[in-house]
Design a protein around this motif. Sequence first.
Motif, PDB file in Angstrom:
ATOM      1  N   THR A 202       0.665  -1.135   0.108  1.00  0.00           N
ATOM      2  CA  THR A 202      -0.073  -0.258  -0.061  1.00  0.00           C
ATOM      3  C   THR A 202       1.025   1.143   0.181  1.00  0.00           C
ATOM      4  O   THR A 202       2.124   1.100   0.505  1.00  0.00           O
ATOM      5  CB  THR A 202      -0.950   0.013   1.194  1.00  0.00           C
ATOM      6  N   PRO A 203       0.285   2.307  -0.471  1.00  0.00           N
ATOM      7  CA  PRO A 203       1.007   3.656  -0.248  1.00  0.00           C
ATOM      8  C   PRO A 203       1.594   4.011   1.123  1.00  0.00           C
ATOM      9  O   PRO A 203       2.605   4.388   1.184  1.00  0.00           O
ATOM     10  CB  PRO A 203       0.065   4.574  -0.719  1.00  0.00           C
ATOM     11  N   ALA A 204       0.794   3.556   2.018  1.00  0.00           N
ATOM     12  CA  ALA A 204       1.150   3.970   3.436  1.00  0.00           C
ATOM     13  C   ALA A 204       2.455   3.017   3.760  1.00  0.00           C
ATOM     14  O   ALA A 204       3.400   3.524   4.295  1.00  0.00           O
ATOM     15  CB  ALA A 204       0.093   3.735   4.309  1.00  0.00           C
ATOM     16  N   LEU A 205       2.288   1.948   3.442  1.00  0.00           N
ATOM     17  CA  LEU A 205       3.585   0.910   3.558  1.00  0.00           C
ATOM     18  C   LEU A 205       4.814   1.666   2.982  1.00  0.00           C
ATOM     19  O   LEU A 205       5.920   1.682   3.541  1.00  0.00           O
ATOM     20  CB  LEU A 205       3.250  -0.320   3.701  1.00  0.00           C
ATOM     21  N   ALA A 206       4.420   1.680   1.762  1.00  0.00           N
ATOM     22  CA  ALA A 206       5.830   2.242   0.748  1.00  0.00           C
ATOM     23  C   ALA A 206       6.324   3.685   1.326  1.00  0.00           C
ATOM     24  O   ALA A 206       7.439   3.761   1.508  1.00  0.00           O
ATOM     25  CB  ALA A 206       5.035   2.663  -0.522  1.00  0.00           C
ATOM     26  N   GLY A 207       5.278   4.410   1.951  1.00  0.00           N
ATOM     27  CA  GLY A 207       5.718   5.703   2.742  1.00  0.00           C
ATOM     28  C   GLY A 207       6.636   5.651   3.857  1.00  0.00           C
ATOM     29  O   GLY A 207       7.592   6.279   4.069  1.00  0.00           O
TER      30      GLY A 207
ATOM     31  N   GLU B 247      -2.914   8.979  -9.805  1.00  0.00           N
ATOM     32  CA  GLU B 247      -1.534   8.952 -10.264  1.00  0.00           C
ATOM     33  C   GLU B 247      -1.165   7.761 -10.710  1.00  0.00           C
ATOM     34  O   GLU B 247      -1.238   6.605  -9.695  1.00  0.00           O
ATOM     35  CB  GLU B 247      -0.967   9.803  -9.488  1.00  0.00           C
ATOM     36  N   GLN B 248      -0.651   7.385 -12.148  1.00  0.00           N
ATOM     37  CA  GLN B 248      -0.333   5.907 -12.400  1.00  0.00           C
ATOM     38  C   GLN B 248       1.230   5.857 -12.946  1.00  0.00           C
ATOM     39  O   GLN B 248       1.180   6.897 -13.715  1.00  0.00           O
ATOM     40  CB  GLN B 248      -1.177   5.186 -13.029  1.00  0.00           C
ATOM     41  N   PRO B 249       2.301   5.618 -12.510  1.00  0.00           N
ATOM     42  CA  PRO B 249       2.174   4.712 -11.116  1.00  0.00           C
ATOM     43  C   PRO B 249       2.089   5.575  -9.931  1.00  0.00           C
ATOM     44  O   PRO B 249       2.463   7.079 -10.335  1.00  0.00           O
ATOM     45  CB  PRO B 249       3.545   4.182 -11.161  1.00  0.00           C
ATOM     46  N   ALA B 250       1.714   5.336  -8.670  1.00  0.00           N
ATOM     47  CA  ALA B 250       1.441   6.150  -7.732  1.00  0.00           C
ATOM     48  C   ALA B 250       2.696   6.488  -7.198  1.00  0.00           C
ATOM     49  O   ALA B 250       3.954   5.903  -7.193  1.00  0.00           O
ATOM     50  CB  ALA B 250       0.512   5.285  -6.651  1.00  0.00           C
ATOM     51  N   ARG B 251       2.782   8.053  -6.938  1.00  0.00           N
ATOM     52  CA  ARG B 251       4.053   8.574  -6.216  1.00  0.00           C
ATOM     53  C   ARG B 251       4.047   8.278  -4.822  1.00  0.00           C
ATOM     54  O   ARG B 251       3.035   8.787  -4.115  1.00  0.00           O
ATOM     55  CB  ARG B 251       4.350   9.829  -6.510  1.00  0.00           C
TER      56      ARG B 251
ATOM     57  N   ILE C 171      11.107  14.454  -1.443  1.00  0.00           N
ATOM     58  CA  ILE C 171      11.666  13.359  -1.924  1.00  0.00           C
ATOM     59  C   ILE C 171      10.631  12.419  -2.383  1.00  0.00           C
ATOM     60  O   ILE C 171       9.644  12.132  -1.593  1.00  0.00           O
ATOM     61  CB  ILE C 171      12.578  12.362  -1.216  1.00  0.00           C
ATOM     62  N   PHE C 172      10.583  11.790  -3.600  1.00  0.00           N
ATOM     63  CA  PHE C 172       9.567  10.733  -3.931  1.00  0.00           C
ATOM     64  C   PHE C 172      10.010   9.696  -4.591  1.00  0.00           C
ATOM     65  O   PHE C 172      11.161   9.764  -5.183  1.00  0.00           O
ATOM     66  CB  PHE C 172       8.457  11.465  -4.771  1.00  0.00           C
ATOM     67  N   GLY C 173       9.348   8.626  -4.661  1.00  0.00           N
ATOM     68  CA  GLY C 173       9.691   7.376  -5.455  1.00  0.00           C
ATOM     69  C   GLY C 173       8.157   6.826  -5.692  1.00  0.00           C
ATOM     70  O   GLY C 173       7.236   7.501  -5.667  1.00  0.00           O
ATOM     71  N   PHE C 174       8.187   5.768  -6.729  1.00  0.00           N
ATOM     72  CA  PHE C 174       7.227   5.399  -7.220  1.00  0.00           C
ATOM     73  C   PHE C 174       6.831   4.029  -6.462  1.00  0.00           C
ATOM     74  O   PHE C 174       7.555   3.125  -6.246  1.00  0.00           O
ATOM     75  CB  PHE C 174       7.203   5.049  -8.723  1.00  0.00           C
ATOM     76  N   ALA C 175       5.379   3.888  -6.062  1.00  0.00           N
ATOM     77  CA  ALA C 175       4.814   2.597  -5.525  1.00  0.00           C
ATOM     78  C   ALA C 175       4.273   1.742  -6.827  1.00  0.00           C
ATOM     79  O   ALA C 175       3.308   1.870  -7.383  1.00  0.00           O
ATOM     80  CB  ALA C 175       3.686   2.877  -4.540  1.00  0.00           C
TER      81      ALA C 175
END
Length: 121
Positions: free
Chosen positions: A2-7, A37-41, A111-115
Amino acid sequence: DTPALAGAELQRKVQDIVSAAQGRLISTQLLPEVKDEQPARVRVRTQIQGSADTLLQVLYGLEEARPFLFVEQVSVRSSARAEQPQPEGRARAVRRPAINEAGELTVRLDIFGFALPERGA
């Protein structure tokens, strides 16, 4: 997953990079995701303190990170200040922050990355 876990993973990775660079992590904040947004940031805003060398090492650490991480915004402030002469006479006392002789910087990084979804799941 999930985005929360990726965060949370991104925050941990940034903390590790800052620690390895001998900087101090002041704060880190997970920024809201952009819907559809695809892929999710996955984005975090972090504030660190350290020397110019620390900043350089942090940026190199982010560049070398896998999966890829990107710096979206950078704000750098120096807490050093020039010494000013004391006013003469009975001038009002002026409160000034302490002189930072170590030359430390306060740096804010977005800073960002893609999930990305896992393949074969």
